[in-house]
Write a protein that holds these residues in place. Structure first.
Motif, mmCIF file in Angstrom:
data_model
loop_
_atom_site.group_PDB
_atom_site.id
_atom_site.type_symbol
_atom_site.label_atom_id
_atom_site.label_comp_id
_atom_site.label_asym_id
_atom_site.label_seq_id
_atom_site.Cartn_x
_atom_site.Cartn_y
_atom_site.Cartn_z
ATOM 1 N N GLY A 51 0.828 -1.202 0.000
ATOM 2 C CA GLY A 51 0.000 0.000 0.000
ATOM 3 C C GLY A 51 0.863 1.252 0.000
ATOM 4 O O GLY A 51 0.624 2.189 -0.740
ATOM 5 N N ALA A 52 1.918 1.235 0.819
ATOM 6 C CA ALA A 52 2.834 2.369 0.848
ATOM 7 C C ALA A 52 3.915 2.150 -0.202
ATOM 8 O O ALA A 52 3.997 1.089 -0.810
ATOM 9 C CB ALA A 52 3.467 2.483 2.229
ATOM 10 N N GLU A 53 4.735 3.157 -0.393
ATOM 11 C CA GLU A 53 5.790 3.036 -1.393
ATOM 12 C C GLU A 53 7.048 2.425 -0.808
ATOM 13 O O GLU A 53 7.459 2.763 0.300
ATOM 14 C CB GLU A 53 6.141 4.417 -1.938
ATOM 15 C CG GLU A 53 5.238 4.830 -3.041
ATOM 16 C CD GLU A 53 6.024 5.471 -4.162
ATOM 17 O OE1 GLU A 53 5.395 6.213 -4.910
ATOM 18 O OE2 GLU A 53 7.227 5.244 -4.301
ATOM 19 N N ILE A 54 7.672 1.543 -1.569
ATOM 20 C CA ILE A 54 8.996 1.057 -1.185
ATOM 21 C C ILE A 54 9.998 1.934 -1.919
ATOM 22 O O ILE A 54 9.847 2.161 -3.114
ATOM 23 C CB ILE A 54 9.204 -0.399 -1.623
ATOM 24 C CG1 ILE A 54 8.030 -1.256 -1.163
ATOM 25 C CG2 ILE A 54 10.512 -0.939 -1.085
ATOM 26 C CD1 ILE A 54 8.049 -2.635 -1.764
ATOM 27 N N PRO A 55 11.040 2.437 -1.225
ATOM 28 C CA PRO A 55 12.043 3.220 -1.964
ATOM 29 C C PRO A 55 12.654 2.388 -3.094
ATOM 30 O O PRO A 55 12.977 1.217 -2.925
ATOM 31 C CB PRO A 55 13.087 3.555 -0.900
ATOM 32 C CG PRO A 55 12.347 3.515 0.373
ATOM 33 C CD PRO A 55 11.292 2.459 0.212
ATOM 34 N N LEU A 56 12.801 3.018 -4.244
ATOM 35 C CA LEU A 56 13.238 2.317 -5.450
ATOM 36 C C LEU A 56 14.618 1.692 -5.280
ATOM 37 O O LEU A 56 14.867 0.577 -5.750
ATOM 38 C CB LEU A 56 13.248 3.304 -6.623
ATOM 39 C CG LEU A 56 13.666 2.720 -7.950
ATOM 40 C CD1 LEU A 56 12.674 1.676 -8.410
ATOM 41 C CD2 LEU A 56 13.791 3.807 -8.988
ATOM 42 N N GLY A 57 15.505 2.432 -4.575
ATOM 43 C CA GLY A 57 16.869 1.937 -4.399
ATOM 44 C C GLY A 57 16.877 0.564 -3.746
ATOM 45 O O GLY A 57 17.700 -0.291 -4.079
ATOM 46 N N ILE A 58 15.908 0.343 -2.837
ATOM 47 C CA ILE A 58 15.839 -0.949 -2.160
ATOM 48 C C ILE A 58 15.462 -2.046 -3.158
ATOM 49 O O ILE A 58 16.061 -3.118 -3.191
ATOM 50 C CB ILE A 58 14.827 -0.878 -0.996
ATOM 51 C CG1 ILE A 58 15.361 0.088 0.069
ATOM 52 C CG2 ILE A 58 14.574 -2.253 -0.413
ATOM 53 C CD1 ILE A 58 14.432 0.321 1.228
#
Lengths: 293, 337
Positions: free
Chosen positions: B306-313
């Motif tokens: 639902g929330a965003e995962i940081p792209l770098g991860i």
């Protein structure tokens, strides 16, 4: 022409001698109309720091001439080649290519005049043999290095001439050392320069490939190309080179027509007493002295 | 034959990128059906009447610039990775080396902490990335020569120096600033707007076009300095030109999207597997693959939870096993000895 140089199984030893005789009769190559010196090294001295490598080297190669450079390991042959290509800057003396000092030449101008076949080649990317030979056309390409159909054709011809057309699509870093050497020679041929420098071009080739490389070199020399080749086999110098220069301890100790220069005394001087030079008519051969003479 | 095969693969990749792009436009926490997405696109192209206002806002103003930025960034990172690898004859190099990311990170954090001195985050990130590259380039230069290994080492040194500067910035920043720096450094496209897309695209596309045009020289440069010289190239000059162009493309994307790892390493290798080592194919192909890859990662990052995962991860989690596989399966073959 390549076919008549190949020695097939079952042929008698006399074939080698008849080949050598024939060859001795056909050299020296016809002198081309172009005057002057293709390569002119004058008073060249080079040292890595305190360690002197080249000491007052003078040597010249005329168009249409194959000059063989003979010398023991570590005598500075490769260093001399690298000075001639402008990779190293000599402390004294100069190298002129067709009358122009290479210190004043841009790499692009030098590459239009001199092709260089390095001793070995390492490459992290698996370029195909065809691409590698095609790179020899780069100095002839326009500013943005666009390939023309002509370039593809010339590269193909060079590969056919060296006899590696069947390797064209193979990645270079998967070829054997000898095959890689042939690819580099084909690249130098595709470069179509009036001067070719080869650093031990036949060191990892089998016998028939050695002959076909020398044959190609004779062929290009007969078209007026000057060839300076460094070589460890005194026989090759005797058989295939018009001129020999012998390097010993950083100096040129003899220079002249190969049959006159590569004498038994000279060979014994640089390699020790185990060398014999045998002559049968017009062809000569250097052999080890086995046991008692 | 070979050329036809390559063209086919290239066309397939372009088609995949295009369809992936359109599908990603509809995906997200607010699902939009394909027909509605198409309606928005058609109305923007002037081929249909006005679309639903809400859909238009989401598709055109929020998702479109974000996806475009992801594509452009992927392109720039992957292509510049390919260029660095050719330049240094080292298939394990990527834009991190030379300290592009660390330099840009310091520039951006300076802009966050001292907004009066550095009013524009993107510009200062870009300037410091360039500074980092130039620094590592000139540190490696000894007596007219630039040995590739020395250049890589000095890049690592400069990179760690600039990372330390970022650490100082984090130390002196307030809580909100710290949060901002940290998010930016993790990499992502949440703030992407049309402005970012224009700035990056206008820098990246000319750079990539030039790099592709010069790709044959890169082939020759990758043979090593002496052979390149004997084939008529000035190796130092040429390498400098490639580094500047690649860094320009990469740093402008880093300044817009933060630090995004692995793309510049993975995609050139994938491109070489598909198209062979000729950089005339590798540079544009890694561009397309990079765009495709970041598009995928970004879509995963915003749809998985639902929330965003940081792209770098996401890119690191996908990228690390890939590098491991590359090292173990292809180690000797790809990297020589």
């Amino acid at each position: 022409m390549e076919a008549d140089l190949m020695l097939h199984e079952g042929e008698e030893k006399s074939t080698l001698w008849s080949f050598l005789h024939r060859h001795a009769a056909s050299s020296p190559a016809p002198a081309p109309a172009m005057p002057g010196r293709a390569l002119d090294i004058r008073g060249l001295s080079f040292s890595y720091g305190q360690h002197g490598v080249l000491d007052d080297i003078s040597l010249s190669v005329k168009p249409g001439e194959i000059c063989g450079l003979l010398g023991p390991n570590g005598c500075g042959k490769s260093t001399l080649f690298r000075c001639c290509m402008g990779f190293l800057h000599p402390q004294k003396g100069h190298v002129r290519v067709h009358g122009v000092n290479i210190a004043h030449m841009k790499p692009s101008a030098l590459a239009a005049h001199v092709a260089y076949v390095p001793q070995e080649h390492r490459q992290p990317f698996p370029f195909s043999a065809r691409d590698m030979v095609l790179m020899g056309r780069s100095p002839k390409m326009a500013g943005w290095f666009r390939l023309r159909r002509d370039d593809e054709r010339i590269a193909e011809e060079a590969m056919a001439r060296i006899g590696i057309l069947h390797l064209a699509e193979r990645p270079c870093n998967q070829l054997s050392g000898g095959q890689r050497q042939l690819v580099l020679i084909a690249r130098a041929m595709a470069q179509q320069t009036p001067l070719v420098l080869l650093d031990e071009p036949t060191s990892s080739l089998d016998f028939s490939n050695q002959l076909s490389v020398w044959n190609v070199l004779r062929e290009v020399a007969s078209q007026g190309v000057a060839v300076l080749v460094c070589c460890h086999d005194p026989n090759h110098i005797l058989w295939f080179c018009d001129k020999a220069a012998v390097m010993h301890q950083g100096r040129i100790c003899a220079e002249g027509p190969s049959a006159e220069v590569v004498t038994q005394e000279l060979l014994q001087h640089i390699y020790g007493p185990q060398c014999l030079r045998l002559g049968t008519g017009r062809a000569s051969m250097v052999c080890p002295s086995l046991g008692r003479d | 034959m070979l050329r036809k095969l390559r063209s086919c693969i290239a066309l397939l990749l372009c088609a995949a990128l295009l369809s992936g792009f359109v599908l990603s436009l509809g995906a997200g926490s607010y699902d939009i059906r394909f027909a509605d997405t198409a309606a928005v696109l058609l109305s923007k192209l002037g081929l249909a009447g006005p679309a639903d206002r809400m859909h238009e806002l989401i598709v055109w103003d929020i998702r479109m610039p974000r996806l475009l930025l992801a594509c452009v960034t992927g392109m720039a990172m992957a292509a510049s990775g390919a260029v660095y690898q050719g330049c240094f004859r080292n298939p394990l190099v990527e834009p991190y080396i030379l300290g592009v990311s660390a330099g840009a990170a310091w520039g951006a954090s300076l802009a966050v902490v001292f907004p009066l001195l550095f009013p524009n985050g993107q510009v200062s990130a870009f300037l410091f990335a360039l500074l980092a590259v130039l620094l590592s380039f000139f540190l490696a230069r000894t007596s007219g020569e630039t040995p590739p290994v020395t250049l890589v080492l000095s890049g690592i040194i400069v990179g760690s120096l600039f990372s330390a500067f970022v650490g100082i910035m984090k130390y002196v920043s307030s809580d909100t600033e710290l949060r901002e720096i940290t998010f930016w450094m993790m990499g992502g496209f949440y703030y992407a707007g049309w402005q970012d897309v224009f700035v990056t695209a206008c820098t990246v596309f000319p750079c990539l076009a030039l790099l592709t045009a010069l790709a044959w020289k890169l082939n020759i440069l990758s043979l090593g300095d002496e052979e390149a010289r004997s084939l008529g190239l000035q190796p130092d000059l040429c390498r400098a030109a490639f580094i500047v162009l690649a860094t320009l493309a990469a740093s402008v994307c880093v300044s817009a999207a933060g630090i995004i790892a692995w793309v510049g390493l993975m995609m050139p290798h994938a491109a070489r597997m598909l198209f062979g080592p000729d950089n005339r194919w590798v540079i544009p192909a890694s561009g397309i693959l990079g765009a495709l890859y970041l598009l995928l990662c970004d879509t995963l990052a915003r749809t998985l939870t639902g929330a965003e995962i940081p792209l770098g991860i996401v890119t690191s989690i996908v990228g690390a096993p890939y590098l491991l596989w590359l090292l173990r399966a292809k180690g000797r073959e790809s990297y020589g000895s």
